[in-house]
Write a protein that holds these residues in place. Structure first.
Motif, mmCIF file in Angstrom:
data_model
loop_
_atom_site.group_PDB
_atom_site.id
_atom_site.type_symbol
_atom_site.label_atom_id
_atom_site.label_comp_id
_atom_site.label_asym_id
_atom_site.label_seq_id
_atom_site.Cartn_x
_atom_site.Cartn_y
_atom_site.Cartn_z
ATOM 1 N N LEU A 112 47.347 32.685 -13.804
ATOM 2 C CA LEU A 112 48.232 33.841 -13.700
ATOM 3 C C LEU A 112 47.415 35.068 -13.310
ATOM 4 O O LEU A 112 46.533 35.504 -14.053
ATOM 5 N N ASN A 113 47.699 35.639 -12.134
ATOM 6 C CA ASN A 113 47.051 36.873 -11.705
ATOM 7 C C ASN A 113 47.756 38.075 -12.321
ATOM 8 O O ASN A 113 48.989 38.154 -12.292
ATOM 9 N N ILE A 114 46.972 39.002 -12.853
ATOM 10 C CA ILE A 114 47.523 40.228 -13.427
ATOM 11 C C ILE A 114 47.195 41.380 -12.484
ATOM 12 O O ILE A 114 46.013 41.682 -12.265
ATOM 13 N N PRO A 115 48.189 42.038 -11.903
ATOM 14 C CA PRO A 115 47.907 43.177 -11.008
ATOM 15 C C PRO A 115 47.082 44.245 -11.714
ATOM 16 O O PRO A 115 47.265 44.517 -12.902
ATOM 17 N N ARG A 116 46.188 44.853 -10.983
ATOM 18 C CA ARG A 116 45.228 45.786 -11.563
ATOM 19 C C ARG A 116 45.884 47.004 -12.203
ATOM 20 O O ARG A 116 45.322 47.627 -13.107
ATOM 21 N N LYS A 143 44.927 33.609 -4.040
ATOM 22 C CA LYS A 143 45.223 32.273 -4.559
ATOM 23 C C LYS A 143 44.908 31.205 -3.504
ATOM 24 O O LYS A 143 44.445 30.104 -3.823
ATOM 25 N N GLN A 144 45.173 31.529 -2.265
ATOM 26 C CA GLN A 144 44.914 30.567 -1.204
ATOM 27 C C GLN A 144 43.418 30.337 -1.031
ATOM 28 O O GLN A 144 42.972 29.221 -0.753
ATOM 29 N N ALA A 145 42.629 31.388 -1.192
ATOM 30 C CA ALA A 145 41.178 31.235 -1.118
ATOM 31 C C ALA A 145 40.682 30.356 -2.254
ATOM 32 O O ALA A 145 39.799 29.508 -2.070
ATOM 33 N N LEU A 146 41.239 30.544 -3.431
ATOM 34 C CA LEU A 146 40.875 29.716 -4.576
ATOM 35 C C LEU A 146 41.147 28.242 -4.294
ATOM 36 O O LEU A 146 40.332 27.362 -4.591
#
Length: 412
Positions: A101-105, A223-226
């Protein structure tokens, strides 16, 4: 190496974002095997699949003078600029399932307080003000998840890892990218189309925002780079890169992970299924800060109930495999009950095959499980409600090799 400009695959692939978490999720686990720092407990039982939650964050290099990095990258005083963590990710490992889950800065930590500094309430300021522990506490407040341990990585570590894994394949959207910042020593100029970048340019590309919209847009492409780099770890080149990855501890990686936690994962690495989501938020009026939307969070992150194929779902396949696998995939999906499948040919891409969606997470999860591909959910993917996309990259020739055997359709 730069290829001629390619037709637009829209937001499917334009890898960008800060780029720090890509090393942490796909690479950091291996780096943790050396066990630097004090060990943090996690729910690991011998003989059982691992279960734990990890905070991953990317931080800037700190500068003490104009264009001069501090000798001590851990110092907190006498800095020309503070080390923010503009990339924050919570990763939940449950056996062979990995949810990120990415949390916006700009996400606010707790209820917004109009009497406090607006900037100091954002999650990206917590590391500088209170160290990794404060950042962990902030992420727990936002997500409601208990976090077992943390990994903090720097941009210079990301550069070394990208080089060790043979570079990063990206696609630059129109009108291209030009980022020149003499004060920071930045000079990046990329024409629209496909590029293979080394570590130095890869890090710059992953940090740039121009051409990718807002913070949500760059998170989606992160996410795509990951996904791409995680796939490289399974190759002989990825295994050969482990000494470089392991060398990051104390030289670009800060962590308190118990090495036994990651060691317990090793038997399951080849079976791992990845899914990515972005924390849903609402604007806080009068500020640039964001408030977590907990109702929507429950819909996009974590375990998604299994659902049968939805015959009315629109499935858009972008075939960048270089093997013309799109028509075969269409026949396979049609046989499974999907009635509305469309294929868009695209130039061969080194980016990882994936399933992506905005709000149709359960349907995307069904397709991702069927195809054994990573699932990405985000706010800026170019699909509408009732639509799920599938990107077939060059890796599909191996990961979906069975499609080659389907042959041409039979005409009655």
């Amino acid at each position: 190496m730069t290829h001629p400009p390619a037709p637009r695959i829209a937001g499917l692939r334009a890898l960008q974002a800060f780029g720090l978490s890509l090393s942490a999720l796909s690479l950091g686990g291996f780096a943790l095997l050396s066990g630097a720092g004090p060990s943090a407990a996690a729910a690991v039982t011998p003989g059982q699949a691992p279960s734990f939650t990890l905070l991953i964050a990317g931080r800037d290099i700190v500068y003490c003078y104009y264009r001069q990095p501090c000798k001590d990258q851990d110092q907190r005083t006498g800095l020309a600029q503070p080390p923010n963590t503009d990339t924050v990710m919570v990763v939940k490992v449950q056996g062979t399932t990995v949810h990120a889950l990415n949390i916006p800065r700009d996400t606010n930590v707790g209820p917004f307080d109009r009497y406090r500094s607006v900037a100091l309430q954002k999650i990206n300021s917590q590391y500088f003000s209170g160290g990794p522990e404060a950042l962990v506490k902030a992420a727990e407040t936002i997500t409601g998840e208990h976090i077992d341990s943390y990994v903090i990585v720097r941009t210079d570590y990301v550069e070394r890892v990208i080089d060790a894994l043979g570079g990063l394949d990206v696609t630059v959207p129109e009108p291209g990218i030009e980022w020149i910042d003499n004060a920071a020593g930045v000079n990046l100029n990329l024409a629209p189309g496909a590029h293979h970048l080394d570590g130095k340019d890869g890090v710059l590309f992953l940090r740039v925002r121009k051409g990718f919209g807002d913070d949500y847009g760059r998170i989606d492409h992160q996410k795509q780079a990951l996904t791409q780099l995680a796939g490289k770890l399974r190759t002989p080149q990825g295994l050969a890169a482990l000494p470089t990855i392991l060398g990051g501890i104390g030289n670009g990686v800060e962590t308190n992970v118990n090495p036994a936690t990651i060691a317990a994962m090793r038997p399951y690495l080849s079976q791992m299924k990845l899914s990515f989501a972005t924390l849903p938020t609402d604007d806080i009026p009068g500020t640039f800060n964001l408030a977590v939307n907990r109702e929507r969070l429950a819909q996009v992150w974590g375990d998604v109930p299994a659902t049968p194929p939805n015959p009315d779902l629109k499935v858009t396949v972008v075939d960048a495999s270089g093997e013309n696998l799109g028509p075969a995939l269409t026949r396979a999906l049609t046989a499974l009950g999907y009635r509305n499948v469309q294929v868009t040919p695209a130039p061969r891409s080194g980016e990882a095959s994936q399933v992506f969606t905005q709000q149709d997470v359960a349907d995307a999860a069904q397709l991702a499980d069927t195809l054994n591909l990573a699932r990405l959910q985000g706010e800026r993917f170019p699909v509408s409600a009732g639509e799920v996309g599938i990107l077939l990259g060059a890796d599909a020739a191996e990961s979906l090799a069975g499609l080659k055997g389907l042959g041409a359709p039979t005409i009655p």
